[in-house]
Design a protein around this motif. Structure first.
Motif, short mmCIF file in Angstrom:
data_model
loop_
_atom_site.label_atom_id
_atom_site.label_comp_id
_atom_site.label_asym_id
_atom_site.label_seq_id
_atom_site.Cartn_x
_atom_site.Cartn_y
_atom_site.Cartn_z
N GLY A 54 19.22 -31.28 4.49
CA GLY A 54 18.62 -30.34 5.45
C GLY A 54 19.53 -30.10 6.64
N LEU A 55 20.09 -31.19 7.18
CA LEU A 55 21.02 -31.04 8.30
C LEU A 55 22.31 -30.32 7.87
CD1 LEU A 55 20.67 -34.49 10.09
CD2 LEU A 55 19.79 -32.27 10.83
N ALA A 56 22.79 -30.63 6.68
CA ALA A 56 24.00 -29.95 6.19
C ALA A 56 23.74 -28.45 5.99
CB ALA A 56 24.46 -30.58 4.88
N GLY A 57 22.57 -28.11 5.48
CA GLY A 57 22.22 -26.69 5.30
C GLY A 57 22.09 -25.97 6.63
N ALA A 58 21.45 -26.63 7.60
CA ALA A 58 21.31 -26.03 8.94
C ALA A 58 22.67 -25.84 9.59
CB ALA A 58 20.41 -26.91 9.81
N ALA A 59 23.57 -26.81 9.42
CA ALA A 59 24.92 -26.68 9.98
C ALA A 59 25.68 -25.54 9.31
CB ALA A 59 25.69 -27.99 9.83
N LEU A 60 25.53 -25.40 8.00
CA LEU A 60 26.20 -24.32 7.27
C LEU A 60 25.69 -22.95 7.71
CD1 LEU A 60 28.15 -23.49 4.97
CD2 LEU A 60 26.18 -23.59 3.45
N ILE A 61 24.39 -22.82 7.82
CA ILE A 61 23.81 -21.54 8.25
C ILE A 61 24.24 -21.22 9.68
CG2 ILE A 61 21.63 -20.39 8.85
CD1 ILE A 61 20.44 -21.76 6.36
N SER A 62 24.26 -22.23 10.55
CA SER A 62 24.71 -22.01 11.93
C SER A 62 26.16 -21.57 11.98
CB SER A 62 24.54 -23.29 12.74
OG SER A 62 23.19 -23.67 12.79
N PHE A 63 27.01 -22.21 11.19
CA PHE A 63 28.42 -21.83 11.14
C PHE A 63 28.59 -20.40 10.67
CE2 PHE A 63 32.35 -21.40 8.66
CZ PHE A 63 33.27 -21.63 9.68
N VAL A 64 27.86 -20.00 9.64
CA VAL A 64 27.98 -18.63 9.12
C VAL A 64 27.51 -17.63 10.17
CG1 VAL A 64 27.04 -17.04 7.39
CG2 VAL A 64 27.85 -19.27 6.69
N LEU A 65 26.40 -17.92 10.84
CA LEU A 65 25.90 -17.00 11.85
C LEU A 65 26.85 -16.87 13.04
CD1 LEU A 65 22.09 -17.85 11.84
CD2 LEU A 65 23.22 -15.83 10.90
N VAL A 66 27.43 -17.98 13.47
CA VAL A 66 28.40 -17.92 14.58
C VAL A 66 29.63 -17.14 14.15
CG1 VAL A 66 29.97 -19.35 15.96
CG2 VAL A 66 27.57 -19.98 15.76
N PHE A 67 30.11 -17.37 12.93
CA PHE A 67 31.27 -16.66 12.43
C PHE A 67 31.01 -15.15 12.38
CE2 PHE A 67 33.64 -14.85 8.84
CZ PHE A 67 34.93 -15.11 9.26
N VAL A 68 29.86 -14.76 11.86
CA VAL A 68 29.53 -13.33 11.78
C VAL A 68 29.43 -12.75 13.20
CG1 VAL A 68 27.71 -11.69 11.14
CG2 VAL A 68 28.45 -13.43 9.52
N GLY A 69 28.83 -13.49 14.12
CA GLY A 69 28.73 -13.01 15.50
C GLY A 69 30.09 -12.83 16.15
N VAL A 70 30.99 -13.77 15.94
CA VAL A 70 32.34 -13.66 16.51
C VAL A 70 33.08 -12.47 15.93
CG1 VAL A 70 34.61 -14.79 16.60
CG2 VAL A 70 32.55 -16.09 17.15
N MET A 72 31.73 -9.75 14.71
CA MET A 72 31.13 -8.52 15.22
C MET A 72 31.58 -8.23 16.66
SD MET A 72 27.28 -8.80 13.67
CE MET A 72 26.67 -7.40 14.56
N VAL A 73 31.66 -9.25 17.49
CA VAL A 73 32.11 -9.06 18.87
C VAL A 73 33.56 -8.62 18.91
CG1 VAL A 73 32.59 -10.28 21.03
CG2 VAL A 73 30.39 -10.57 19.90
N LYS A 74 34.41 -9.24 18.10
CA LYS A 74 35.82 -8.87 18.07
C LYS A 74 36.01 -7.46 17.54
CE LYS A 74 38.12 -13.31 17.81
NZ LYS A 74 39.02 -14.16 17.04
N SER A 75 35.23 -7.05 16.55
CA SER A 75 35.39 -5.71 16.00
C SER A 75 34.91 -4.65 16.99
CB SER A 75 34.64 -5.56 14.68
OG SER A 75 33.25 -5.60 14.88
N ARG A 76 33.95 -4.99 17.82
CA ARG A 76 33.48 -4.04 18.83
C ARG A 76 34.55 -3.80 19.88
NH1 ARG A 76 27.79 -4.82 21.53
NH2 ARG A 76 27.26 -4.22 19.42
N HIS A 77 35.26 -4.86 20.27
CA HIS A 77 36.32 -4.71 21.27
C HIS A 77 37.57 -4.06 20.69
CE1 HIS A 77 34.17 -6.77 24.39
NE2 HIS A 77 33.99 -7.83 23.62
N ALA A 78 37.75 -4.10 19.41
CA ALA A 78 38.96 -3.58 18.80
C ALA A 78 38.87 -2.08 18.50
CB ALA A 78 39.26 -4.32 17.51
N LYS A 79 37.67 -1.48 18.56
CA LYS A 79 37.53 -0.06 18.26
C LYS A 79 38.20 0.77 19.34
CE LYS A 79 33.26 -0.03 15.65
NZ LYS A 79 31.86 0.45 15.62
N PRO A 80 39.04 1.72 18.93
CA PRO A 80 39.66 2.61 19.92
C PRO A 80 38.62 3.62 20.44
CG PRO A 80 40.34 3.23 17.70
CD PRO A 80 39.52 1.98 17.58
N LYS A 81 38.70 3.89 21.73
CA LYS A 81 37.75 4.83 22.33
C LYS A 81 38.21 6.26 22.07
CE LYS A 81 36.26 1.70 25.89
NZ LYS A 81 36.00 1.52 27.30
#
Length: 85
Positions: A54-70, A72-81
């Motif tokens: 259970g803890l390993a699954g929660a850690a895996l899901i947390s890692f995936v969500l943080v990775f996707v968030g990072v 998404m934030v980087k791709s938003r800053h990289a878009k040319p205006k």
């Protein structure tokens, strides 16, 4: 380099197969063995059979969500205006 990849793959396969066999024996077989048998010395308490995955699954899901968030934030800053002329 191919031999190194094959050796690493074999090592990972052996590790995961051993871990799967250990966990399966721990969860499925040990409940049917007497509690005073020596086999129980090689396994932790059965409560950990739920807590650890259970803890390993929660850690895996947390890692995936943080990775996707990072990403998404980087791709938003990289878009040319768009230029307004």
């Amino acid at each position: 380099m191919e031999l190194g990849d094959r050796a690493l793959g074999l090592l990972l396969l052996l590790f995961s197969s051993t871990l799967f066999a250990y966990y399966t024996f721990w969860v499925i077989i040990t409940p049917f063995v007497d509690t005073d048998h020596f086999v129980h010395n090689y396994f932790p308490a059965r409560e950990y059979a739920i807590i650890i995955p259970g803890l390993a699954g929660a850690a895996l899901i947390s890692f995936v969500l943080v990775f996707v968030g990072v990403v998404m934030v980087k791709s938003r800053h990289a878009k040319p205006k768009a230029k307004t002329s």
